[in-house]
Design a protein around this motif. Structure first.
Motif, PDB file in Angstrom:
ATOM      1  N   ASP A 145       0.813  -1.213   0.000  1.00  0.00           N
ATOM      2  CA  ASP A 145       0.000   0.000   0.000  1.00  0.00           C
ATOM      3  C   ASP A 145       0.848   1.265   0.000  1.00  0.00           C
ATOM      4  O   ASP A 145       0.469   2.279  -0.607  1.00  0.00           O
ATOM      5  CB  ASP A 145      -0.934   0.007   1.214  1.00  0.00           C
ATOM      6  CG  ASP A 145      -2.064  -1.008   1.077  1.00  0.00           C
ATOM      7  OD1 ASP A 145      -2.362  -1.425  -0.062  1.00  0.00           O
ATOM      8  OD2 ASP A 145      -2.635  -1.402   2.115  1.00  0.00           O
ATOM      9  N   ALA A 146       2.008   1.233   0.672  1.00  0.00           N
ATOM     10  CA  ALA A 146       2.869   2.422   0.704  1.00  0.00           C
ATOM     11  C   ALA A 146       3.364   2.778  -0.693  1.00  0.00           C
ATOM     12  O   ALA A 146       3.481   3.962  -1.040  1.00  0.00           O
ATOM     13  CB  ALA A 146       4.054   2.192   1.642  1.00  0.00           C
ATOM     14  N   LYS A 147       3.635   1.771  -1.501  1.00  0.00           N
ATOM     15  CA  LYS A 147       4.089   2.030  -2.869  1.00  0.00           C
ATOM     16  C   LYS A 147       2.939   2.538  -3.738  1.00  0.00           C
ATOM     17  O   LYS A 147       3.148   3.363  -4.632  1.00  0.00           O
ATOM     18  CB  LYS A 147       4.701   0.765  -3.471  1.00  0.00           C
ATOM     19  CG  LYS A 147       6.023   0.368  -2.809  1.00  0.00           C
ATOM     20  CD  LYS A 147       6.617  -0.864  -3.450  1.00  0.00           C
ATOM     21  CE  LYS A 147       7.952  -1.223  -2.795  1.00  0.00           C
ATOM     22  NZ  LYS A 147       8.552  -2.440  -3.389  1.00  0.00           N
ATOM     23  N   LEU A 148       1.723   2.065  -3.473  1.00  0.00           N
ATOM     24  CA  LEU A 148       0.563   2.575  -4.197  1.00  0.00           C
ATOM     25  C   LEU A 148       0.367   4.059  -3.894  1.00  0.00           C
ATOM     26  O   LEU A 148       0.057   4.857  -4.781  1.00  0.00           O
ATOM     27  CB  LEU A 148      -0.682   1.776  -3.822  1.00  0.00           C
ATOM     28  CG  LEU A 148      -0.664   0.297  -4.219  1.00  0.00           C
ATOM     29  CD1 LEU A 148      -1.883  -0.426  -3.637  1.00  0.00           C
ATOM     30  CD2 LEU A 148      -0.623   0.126  -5.727  1.00  0.00           C
ATOM     31  N   LYS A 149       0.536   4.433  -2.633  1.00  0.00           N
ATOM     32  CA  LYS A 149       0.429   5.842  -2.244  1.00  0.00           C
ATOM     33  C   LYS A 149       1.483   6.675  -2.961  1.00  0.00           C
ATOM     34  O   LYS A 149       1.194   7.769  -3.473  1.00  0.00           O
ATOM     35  CB  LYS A 149       0.584   5.980  -0.734  1.00  0.00           C
ATOM     36  CG  LYS A 149       0.512   7.407  -0.233  1.00  0.00           C
ATOM     37  CD  LYS A 149       0.720   7.471   1.276  1.00  0.00           C
ATOM     38  CE  LYS A 149       0.711   8.926   1.766  1.00  0.00           C
ATOM     39  NZ  LYS A 149       0.974   9.003   3.224  1.00  0.00           N
ATOM     40  N   LYS A 150       2.695   6.167  -3.014  1.00  0.00           N
ATOM     41  CA  LYS A 150       3.769   6.882  -3.705  1.00  0.00           C
ATOM     42  C   LYS A 150       3.438   7.061  -5.184  1.00  0.00           C
ATOM     43  O   LYS A 150       3.665   8.128  -5.770  1.00  0.00           O
ATOM     44  CB  LYS A 150       5.082   6.141  -3.539  1.00  0.00           C
ATOM     45  CG  LYS A 150       6.257   6.705  -4.329  1.00  0.00           C
ATOM     46  CD  LYS A 150       6.676   8.058  -3.835  1.00  0.00           C
ATOM     47  CE  LYS A 150       7.555   7.949  -2.621  1.00  0.00           C
ATOM     48  NZ  LYS A 150       8.119   9.272  -2.236  1.00  0.00           N
TER      49      LYS A 150
END
Length: 401
Positions: free
Chosen positions: A229-234
Motif C-alpha cells: 500500500d505504501a508504494k501505491l500511495k507513492k
C-alpha cells in the motif's frame, strides 16, 4: 591502484543479510585501462532489484563478482584510443554497453549489442579481460561490465554516457537503470500516446519511473498495481490516477471495468510471472503488453493462443527501456531538471559500504525504493546529503511533485 569494493562470493545466503553478510568489502587491485577503457571515480550507485536477484540466486552470475550496475561518477583517466572524453567529465553508467559496430548497434538497437552480451557472459569488459584482482592476485568479475559498487572502476567506453555536470551524481546514478528501464519501457517500447490508458505492475524504483513515464507521455488513465500500500500511495503522488493492490481477487475485473474493457498499455515491471499474467489479462483487444521485469532464470510465461490472435494483442520484451543511452539519458535528465520527471522522489537515503547488506534487507522487505551507495563515504557528497535511509518509504518532498 587500489580500490575498496563490494564483492559477492557466494549465492543465496539466508536472510536477513545483516546476519549472513553475503557482500564482503574487500580491497582490490585495479588493472589500468586499455586503449578503449576509462577509469572512473564512482560517486553514487543505486541499490537495485537486479543486484538483489544476483545476491539471492534468482539471476545467475559468475563468481566472485563486484556488484553494481546503476551509478554515476567522474572520469579520472581515458584510454589512448578515446578522443571524446577527458578527465573531470561527469558520466552515468549504462548496464548494457554497446560497441557501435555489431549488427544490433548498426541497426539502431545498441541495448542489444552482441559484443556486450559476449563480454557479459564472461564477466569482463568489451575490450577484453577483467580489471579487478583480489589479495591473492585472482580475477574478480565485473557485474554487466560496470561493477560500480566500488570506489574506482575501469569500464569500456561503450558503458558510459557523458552527462550535464550541474546534476548531483548521487541523483544521476538512477538514470542508468531505473529511469532508462522504467521510463523507456513506456516511452520507447510501448510508445504511449496522449489520452491513452496505462497500467503499471510493480512499483519499485523502475515501476515508479514507469508511472512517471506514463504521465510525461500524456496518458489519461494511469493505473498503478503493487502488493504494498505504501508504494501505491507513492505512485499516486507521482502521477498515477488510480491504484490497486495486486492481492485484490477482483483486480482484473476492476481494471477492465474502469477502462471499458482493458488498458491500451499494460507494463510489467515487477519481475514476477503473476504480474505478467495480470498485465496480459487487463490489456484491451489490440493492446500492448510490455515487460521489462526479470523473473528469474528458467521462468516461463504462457498465453492462450486463440486469445492472442483474436484479441490481436502485442506482447513485447523491453531491455533497458529500448533506450539509445547517448540520446535518452541526456533527454531524461532534461525532463528531470524541468520538473517533469521527479526522479529524486525515489531516493530514500544514502548508505555506505558498512550498511550495504542491511540496505539489501530493506530492498527485499519493500521498505526502501532507491538507496544510493556512496563508496567514498557520506562526507564525500557534502553534509547536506548525509541523511541516512529511514524505515519505510518516505513521501515525496513537496518540491518534487
Amino acid at each position: 591502484m587500489k580500490t575498496k569494493a563490494a564483492v559477492l562470493r557466494e549465492l543465496a545466503k539466508p536472510l536477513p543479510y545483516a546476519h549472513s553478510r553475503p557482500i564482503t568489502i574487500e580491497e582490490l587491485t585495479i588493472v589500468p585501462p586499455g586503449p578503449m577503457d576509462v577509469l572512473v571515480k564512482v560517486v553514487g550507485a543505486g541499490l537495485c532489484h537486479s543486484d538483489l536477484s544476483v545476491i539471492n540466486g534468482s539471476l545467475g552470475r559468475g563468481l566472485p563478482v563486484v556488484l553494481g550496475h546503476e551509478g554515476a561518477g567522474e572520469v579520472l583517466e581515458v584510454g589512448s584510443a578515446i578522443t571524446d572524453l577527458k578527465p573531470g567529465d561527469h558520466i552515468a553508467f549504462q548496464f548494457a554497453g554497446n560497441c557501435g559496430r555489431c549488427k544490433q548497434c548498426q541497426g539502431g538497437k545498441p541495448q542489444l549489442c552482441e559484443t556486450f552480451m559476449a563480454a557479459r557472459a564472461h564477466g569482463g569488459l568489451m575490450s577484453g579481460g577483467v580489471h579487478f584482482r583480489d589479495a591473492d592476485g585472482e580475477p574478480v568479475k565485473h557485474m554487466v561490465g560496470v561493477a560500480c559498487f566500488s570506489e574506482y572502476v575501469v569500464v569500456h567506453r561503450g558503458s558510459i554516457v557523458v552527462i550535464n555536470d550541474s546534476l548531483p551524481l548521487t541523483e544521476a546514478a538512477l538514470f542508468g537503470c531505473a529511469v532508462m528501464t522504467g521510463v523507456g519501457a513506456v516511452v520507447n517500447t510501448s510508445q504511449v500516446k496522449p489520452g491513452e490508458s496505462v497500467a503499471v505492475f510493480g512499483l519499485g524504483g523502475v515501476g515508479l519511473c514507469g508511472v512517471m513515464g506514463a504521465k510525461v507521455s500524456g496518458a489519461h488513465t494511469i493505473i498503478a498495481v503493487d502488493l504494498e500500500d505504501a508504494k501505491l500511495k507513492k505512485a499516486l503522488e507521482l502521477g498515477a490516477t488510480h491504484a490497486f493492490n495486486a492481492k485484490d481477487p477482483d483486480l482484473v475485473e476492476k481494471i477492465k471495468d474502469l477502462t471499458n474493457g482493458g488498458v491500451d498499455h499494460a507494463v510489467e515491471l515487477a519481475g514476477a510471472i503473476p504480474a505478467m499474467e495480470a498485465a496480459y489479462a487487463v490489456a484491451c483487444r489490440g493492446g500492448k503488453v510490455v515487460t521489462a521485469g526479470l523473473s528469474g532464470t528458467g521462468k516461463t510465461f504462457s498465453v492462450n493462443h486463440g486469445d492472442l490472435v483474436l484479441g490481436e494483442k502485442h506482447v513485447c520484451g523491453s531491455y533497458m527501456g529500448s533506450c539509445v543511452p547517448m540520446r535518452d539519458i541526456p533527454r531524461f535528465i532534461e525532463l528531470y531538471q524541468s520538473g517533469a520527471l521527479p526522479v529524486d522522489a525515489l531516493i530514500d537515503g544514502l548508505v555506505t559500504f558498512d550498511e550495504l547488506n542491511e540496505g539489501f534487507d530493506r530492498l527485499h522487505n519493500g521498505t526502501a525504493l532507491r538507496q544510493v551507495l556512496v563508496p567514498h563515504g557520506l562526507d564525500s557528497v557534502g553534509a547536506s546529503a548525509s541523511a541516512q535511509v529511514r524505515d519505510g518509504i518516505p513521501a515525496a518532498r513537496s518540491a518534487d511533485v
